[in-house]
Design a protein around this motif. Structure first.
Motif, PDB file in Angstrom:
ATOM      1  N   SER A  23      -8.022   7.328  -3.797  1.00 24.26           N
ATOM      2  CA  SER A  23      -7.675   8.628  -3.941  1.00 24.26           C
ATOM      3  C   SER A  23      -7.283   9.372  -2.629  1.00 24.26           C
ATOM      4  O   SER A  23      -6.217   9.984  -2.519  1.00 24.26           O
ATOM      5  CB  SER A  23      -8.866   9.931  -4.646  1.00 24.26           C
ATOM      6  N   ASP A  24      -7.698   8.763  -1.487  1.00 22.43           N
ATOM      7  CA  ASP A  24      -7.336   9.141  -0.313  1.00 22.43           C
ATOM      8  C   ASP A  24      -7.237   7.800   0.833  1.00 22.43           C
ATOM      9  O   ASP A  24      -7.113   8.056   1.873  1.00 22.43           O
ATOM     10  CB  ASP A  24      -8.377  10.007   0.332  1.00 22.43           C
ATOM     11  N   SER A  25      -6.855   6.705   0.220  1.00 21.26           N
ATOM     12  CA  SER A  25      -6.726   5.640   0.963  1.00 21.26           C
ATOM     13  C   SER A  25      -6.246   4.217   0.285  1.00 21.26           C
ATOM     14  O   SER A  25      -6.296   4.176  -0.994  1.00 21.26           O
ATOM     15  CB  SER A  25      -8.196   5.093   1.732  1.00 21.26           C
ATOM     16  N   THR A  26      -5.694   3.368   0.992  1.00 19.10           N
ATOM     17  CA  THR A  26      -5.071   2.072   0.301  1.00 19.10           C
ATOM     18  C   THR A  26      -5.468   0.898   1.321  1.00 19.10           C
ATOM     19  O   THR A  26      -5.289   1.065   2.602  1.00 19.10           O
ATOM     20  CB  THR A  26      -3.337   2.176   0.310  1.00 19.10           C
ATOM     21  N   THR A  27      -5.849  -0.186   0.598  1.00 22.69           N
ATOM     22  CA  THR A  27      -6.072  -1.332   1.631  1.00 22.69           C
ATOM     23  C   THR A  27      -5.251  -2.429   1.259  1.00 22.69           C
ATOM     24  O   THR A  27      -4.683  -2.566  -0.105  1.00 22.69           O
ATOM     25  CB  THR A  27      -7.540  -1.537   1.361  1.00 22.69           C
ATOM     26  N   GLY A  28      -4.939  -3.012   2.089  1.00 24.15           N
ATOM     27  CA  GLY A  28      -3.714  -4.202   1.658  1.00 24.15           C
ATOM     28  C   GLY A  28      -3.316  -5.132   2.906  1.00 24.15           C
ATOM     29  O   GLY A  28      -3.385  -4.646   3.937  1.00 24.15           O
ATOM     30  N   ASP A  29      -2.890  -6.275   2.620  1.00 24.23           N
ATOM     31  CA  ASP A  29      -2.285  -6.914   3.562  1.00 24.23           C
ATOM     32  C   ASP A  29      -0.472  -7.067   3.486  1.00 24.23           C
ATOM     33  O   ASP A  29      -0.141  -6.441   2.622  1.00 24.23           O
ATOM     34  CB  ASP A  29      -2.591  -8.596   3.583  1.00 24.23           C
ATOM     35  N   LEU A  30       0.044  -7.555   4.393  1.00 25.77           N
ATOM     36  CA  LEU A  30       1.614  -7.673   4.353  1.00 25.77           C
ATOM     37  C   LEU A  30       2.023  -8.954   4.519  1.00 25.77           C
ATOM     38  O   LEU A  30       1.391  -9.733   5.674  1.00 25.77           O
ATOM     39  CB  LEU A  30       2.253  -6.721   5.416  1.00 25.77           C
ATOM     40  N   ASP A  31       3.046  -9.623   3.733  1.00 28.42           N
ATOM     41  CA  ASP A  31       3.336 -11.211   3.889  1.00 28.42           C
ATOM     42  C   ASP A  31       4.568 -11.074   4.560  1.00 28.42           C
ATOM     43  O   ASP A  31       5.532 -10.339   3.820  1.00 28.42           O
ATOM     44  CB  ASP A  31       3.355 -11.637   2.372  1.00 28.42           C
ATOM     45  N   ILE A  32       5.005 -11.617   5.488  1.00 30.05           N
ATOM     46  CA  ILE A  32       6.519 -11.670   6.067  1.00 30.05           C
ATOM     47  C   ILE A  32       6.920 -13.220   5.802  1.00 30.05           C
ATOM     48  O   ILE A  32       6.130 -14.187   6.551  1.00 30.05           O
ATOM     49  CB  ILE A  32       6.262 -11.347   7.606  1.00 30.05           C
ATOM     50  N   LEU A  33       7.945 -13.187   5.308  1.00 38.19           N
ATOM     51  CA  LEU A  33       8.563 -14.737   5.180  1.00 38.19           C
ATOM     52  C   LEU A  33      10.080 -14.831   5.521  1.00 38.19           C
ATOM     53  O   LEU A  33      10.752 -13.919   5.590  1.00 38.19           O
ATOM     54  CB  LEU A  33       8.520 -14.692   3.525  1.00 38.19           C
ATOM     55  N   VAL A  34      10.144 -16.009   6.168  1.00 40.69           N
ATOM     56  CA  VAL A  34      11.551 -16.399   6.407  1.00 40.69           C
ATOM     57  C   VAL A  34      12.035 -17.310   5.374  1.00 40.69           C
ATOM     58  O   VAL A  34      11.365 -18.215   5.144  1.00 40.69           O
ATOM     59  CB  VAL A  34      11.847 -17.111   7.835  1.00 40.69           C
TER      60      VAL A  34
END
Length: 199
Positions: A23-34
């Motif tokens: 309700s007041d937060s998000t958790t997660g990663d970010l994938d960076i690809l070439v």
């Protein structure tokens, strides 16, 4: 997801990997690809753990920055900008951070992490009276002993809004004297003072 064409038939792709939305937060990663543009095959990949975590200050966008971040004549980095926005109307907040990555050794190596290039924060009464501070940082590559250093031009402005006797809302800006900060390159990465990074 964000994607952007890069030199020599390559495409930069950013994929948010959201683990949980509360309700007041998000958790997660970010994938960076070439990615190879012709075949769609990933050439390099880096997962940024917790890069999509937020709370009352939300990540509003992720975008690539392909300005000429040339570390050496034959070494080129690209940028990832994340924009943040606060949810409080009486205390507005916006921030943009920049990280740089280089294709190195079959992977993606971080060369600059979480430099704040824009920040606007303040408080007001939802009508007129209030104050705000805006910081902007402009980057320029300059020669250094181990490649290209980064010269950061910092501009900061303080604003105060108040209601006049006639009922008008007027804002007075008070800019500070600009200052220049040098980020030295040690051959692998730039050291960013904690005061210039996202807290």
């Amino acid at each position: 997801m964000s994607a952007l064409a890069w030199p020599a038939g390559l495409v930069l792709v950013a994929v948010p990997l959201i683990a949980e939305v509360g309700s007041d937060s998000t958790t997660g990663d970010l994938d960076i690809l070439v990615v190879d543009e012709a075949t769609g095959t990933p050439r390099q990949r880096r997962r940024l753990a917790h890069a999509m975590d937020d709370d009352a200050v939300r990540i509003s966008s992720v975008a690539f920055d392909t300005a000429a971040y040339r570390l050496e004549p034959d070494r080129l980095a690209f940028g990832v900008r994340r924009e943040w926005a606060g949810s409080s109307r009486p205390n507005p907040f916006h921030e943009t951070t920049l990280s740089l990555y280089e294709v190195r050794g079959g992977g993606l190596a971080p060369v600059l992490e979480n430099l704040v290039v824009f920040r606007s924060a303040g408080e007001w009464d939802l009508s007129c009276a209030g104050q705000a501070a805006v910081t902007e940082r402009i980057l320029r590559m300059i020669p250094g002993p181990h490649g290209q250093d980064i010269s950061v031009l910092e501009r900061r402005t303080h604003s105060t809004s108040s209601e006049t006797k006639s009922g008008e809302c007027r804002t007075a800006d008070r800019p500070e004297a600009p200052r220049t900060i040098r980020l030295p390159f040690d051959g692998e990465r730039y050291v960013v003072p904690q005061t210039l990074k996202r807290g």
